[in-house]
Design an enzyme around this catalytic site. Structure first.
Site, PDB file in Angstrom:
ATOM      1  N   GLU A 135      30.295  40.981  42.648  1.00  0.00           N
ATOM      2  CA  GLU A 135      29.712  40.596  41.364  1.00  0.00           C
ATOM      3  C   GLU A 135      29.867  39.102  41.083  1.00  0.00           C
ATOM      4  O   GLU A 135      28.912  38.437  40.666  1.00  0.00           O
ATOM      5  CB  GLU A 135      30.374  41.396  40.231  1.00  0.00           C
ATOM      6  N   SER A 136      31.061  38.569  41.292  1.00  0.00           N
ATOM      7  CA  SER A 136      31.352  37.214  40.800  1.00  0.00           C
ATOM      8  C   SER A 136      32.073  36.317  41.787  1.00  0.00           C
ATOM      9  O   SER A 136      32.382  35.173  41.454  1.00  0.00           O
ATOM     10  CB  SER A 136      32.215  37.323  39.539  1.00  0.00           C
TER      11      SER A 136
END
Length: 519
Positions: free
Chosen positions: A314-315
């Site tokens: 995700e990040s």
């Protein structure tokens, strides 16, 4: 690397042909003098193996591995307990058959003609090819003709021995290689990755798993076509064990168990990305230690390493991450999702991780109960990425195309179709970026494999540093609740590649390790 696959058609054909030949032995439960009757009277199925990431290993409190799960299922099929014996090398495995210390060998062993002359092969359930590996940044050999004396080393008993002998006789008369009497394929690959050895040979599955922890290992050459992998047992005039194996494999092929295990252990071995894997492992060292306690705290229903892999996808573990669409934080939550979860600051690491874990749990609770437990997480992740409604569309499309909507292997193949008009125009919820959901789930699975292997190896390295004179502990007999060594370790836990050469002597050189107790 060539695409890995289970040989379902071959299993079916072999089952059909051999069932006729073995028919008198099939009603094995009523015979007192056959091997199945002996196993059931003993109450234990004895399986010998070598610990690898694919065959059998223990991570935390969980036993895993393709051959472990198949062995446990076969023991359940027979109504007996499973006893696993871990050996150091291929020669010791076949010694167990010769000495009647094992009923079966389940260790990723390649079928070849020489072995089939002395031992009974079971059904073929996947295939590998043999490949030469080198270290990224060093000179890559373009053919065997460029291999110089002293550059190529292989493990004892490896099937590459016979392959190389044939190539030397037919095409490369100056080809030379060395067989190390002590080191396994695992250890030789580690030496190549570290730059202390030029080249070695291993099988494609072993290499793909090893690269997840050591991305500097690269494939130089393909040395063989696909080769079948099977289990082995002793040759005998009694065919009851062979008949039971055929019936068992046919059963798990028909009920989908074999397909689920293929997807679990072989469904993510392609598309290795050196740069991405190397960047991920660097982040494991530099960023993960600060976040690990939070992942462990909030991963109540899944492995914390899987939650960490989701967050990295995700990040990249950037707590301040923000996308153009407005999702933010370690778990890249939308404003609406954060509000529904009671979060006040999406950029706060703990709030983001706790919220992402709860949201994923909610997605898992919505997955239809007909989906097998071990595959529910992948359906949930697809829903996490593209929305639950579109996941339902993917299942409906799979069923419409005569696939199994409860099989992740079947459903994931339809995900890219959700962005194509001829398909999404006929679905309830319309267009979706299904190709992104497919890549999303596959990337997470790869990160999880890398993380599990890398952390296990670091633990073993720390243990070795604290106890440099490690006592050799083979053979090891275990049950599913017993101690099992890490397969990713650089310690001598056995080779990744079990593609040994055939012949009654089992290996090219005699063993150099002795069991701790007589067998």
């Amino acid at each position: 690397m060539k695409k890995l696959k289970l040989n379902y058609l071959l299993i079916g054909v072999v089952t059909l042909l051999l069932a006729v030949a073995l028919w008198p032995a099939i009603p094995w439960s009523g015979k007192a003098d056959n091997r199945i009757a002996a196993i059931q009277a003993r109450g234990v199925l004895r399986v010998s193996t070598i610990a690898t990431p694919l065959t059998m290993y223990r991570a935390g409190d969980t036993m895993s591995g393709l051959d472990y799960e198949l062995s446990q299922a076969f023991a359940d099929y027979l109504g007996v307990k499973l006893k696993i014996t871990v050996r150091q090398n291929i020669s010791q495995l076949f010694d167990d058959l010769d000495n009647n210390d094992a009923d079966l060998l389940a260790a990723g062993l390649v079928y070849n003609e020489a072995r089939s002359q002395h031992y009974q092969a079971g059904p073929i359930y996947y295939s590998v090819s043999q490949q030469m590996v080198y270290r990224v940044g060093s000179l890559r050999p373009r053919s065997l003709a460029s291999i110089k004396e002293g550059q190529l080393t292989i493990a004892p008993g490896h099937v590459a021995q016979s392959e190389l002998e044939q190539l030397k006789a037919s095409k490369y008369p100056d080809l030379t290689w060395r067989v190390d009497p002590k080191l396994s394929s695992n250890e030789l690959m580690l030496q190549v990755a570290q730059g202390t050895l030029d080249y070695t040979i291993a099988d494609s599955v072993a290499i793909s798993l090893f690269q997840r922890v050591h991305p500097q290992l690269a494939v130089a050459l393909d040395l063989s076509d696909e080769q079948p992998v099977t289990w082995f047992s002793r040759r005998s005039s009694d065919n009851s064990l062979s008949a039971a194996l055929l019936d068992f494999f046919n059963q798990i092929n028909e009920d989908g168990t074999l397909a689920r295990l293929e997807e679990k252990y072989l469904g993510h071995g392609n598309d290795f990305d050196y740069v991405d894997t190397r960047s991920f492992l660097r982040a494991v060292d530099s960023v993960l230690p600060e976040l690990q306690p939070l992942f462990e705290k909030y991963a109540t229903d899944i492995d914390w390493r899987l939650l960490a892999a989701i967050s990295y996808q995700e990040s990249h573990w950037d707590s301040q991450a923000t996308s153009p669409t407005g999702v933010r934080g370690l778990m890249m939550l939308t404003r609406n999702t954060a509000q529904s979860l009671g979060l006040t600051d999406r950029l706060d690491a703990e709030q983001s991780i706790s919220g992402g874990a709860r949201y994923l749990k909610d997605m898992m609770s919505k997955v239809p109960e007909s989906v097998p437990e071990e595959e529910r997480i992948w359906f949930a992740l697809a829903a996490y990425n593209m929305g639950y409604a579109h996941m339902l569309d993917a299942r409906a499309l799979t069923a419409k195309q005569k696939g199994n909507p409860d099989s992740w292997s079947d459903v994931k193949q339809r995900l890219p179709l959700l962005s194509q008009r001829p398909y999404y125009s006929k679905l309830t919820y319309g267009y979706a970026r299904g190709h992104e959901a497919y890549a999303y789930v596959e990337n997470i699975r790869k990160y999880q494999i890398s993380l599990v292997g890398y952390l296990l190896e670091k633990e073993k390295q720390a243990a070795a540093a604290a106890q440099p004179k490690l006592v050799q502990s083979y053979p090891t007999n275990i049950t599913p609740q017993g101690l099992f060594p890490s397969p990713f370790s650089s310690l001598p836990l056995g080779p990744f590649s079990q593609a040994g050469a055939g012949g009654k002597t089992h290996s090219a050189l005699p063993n150099t390790l002795s069991p701790v107790s007589p067998r």
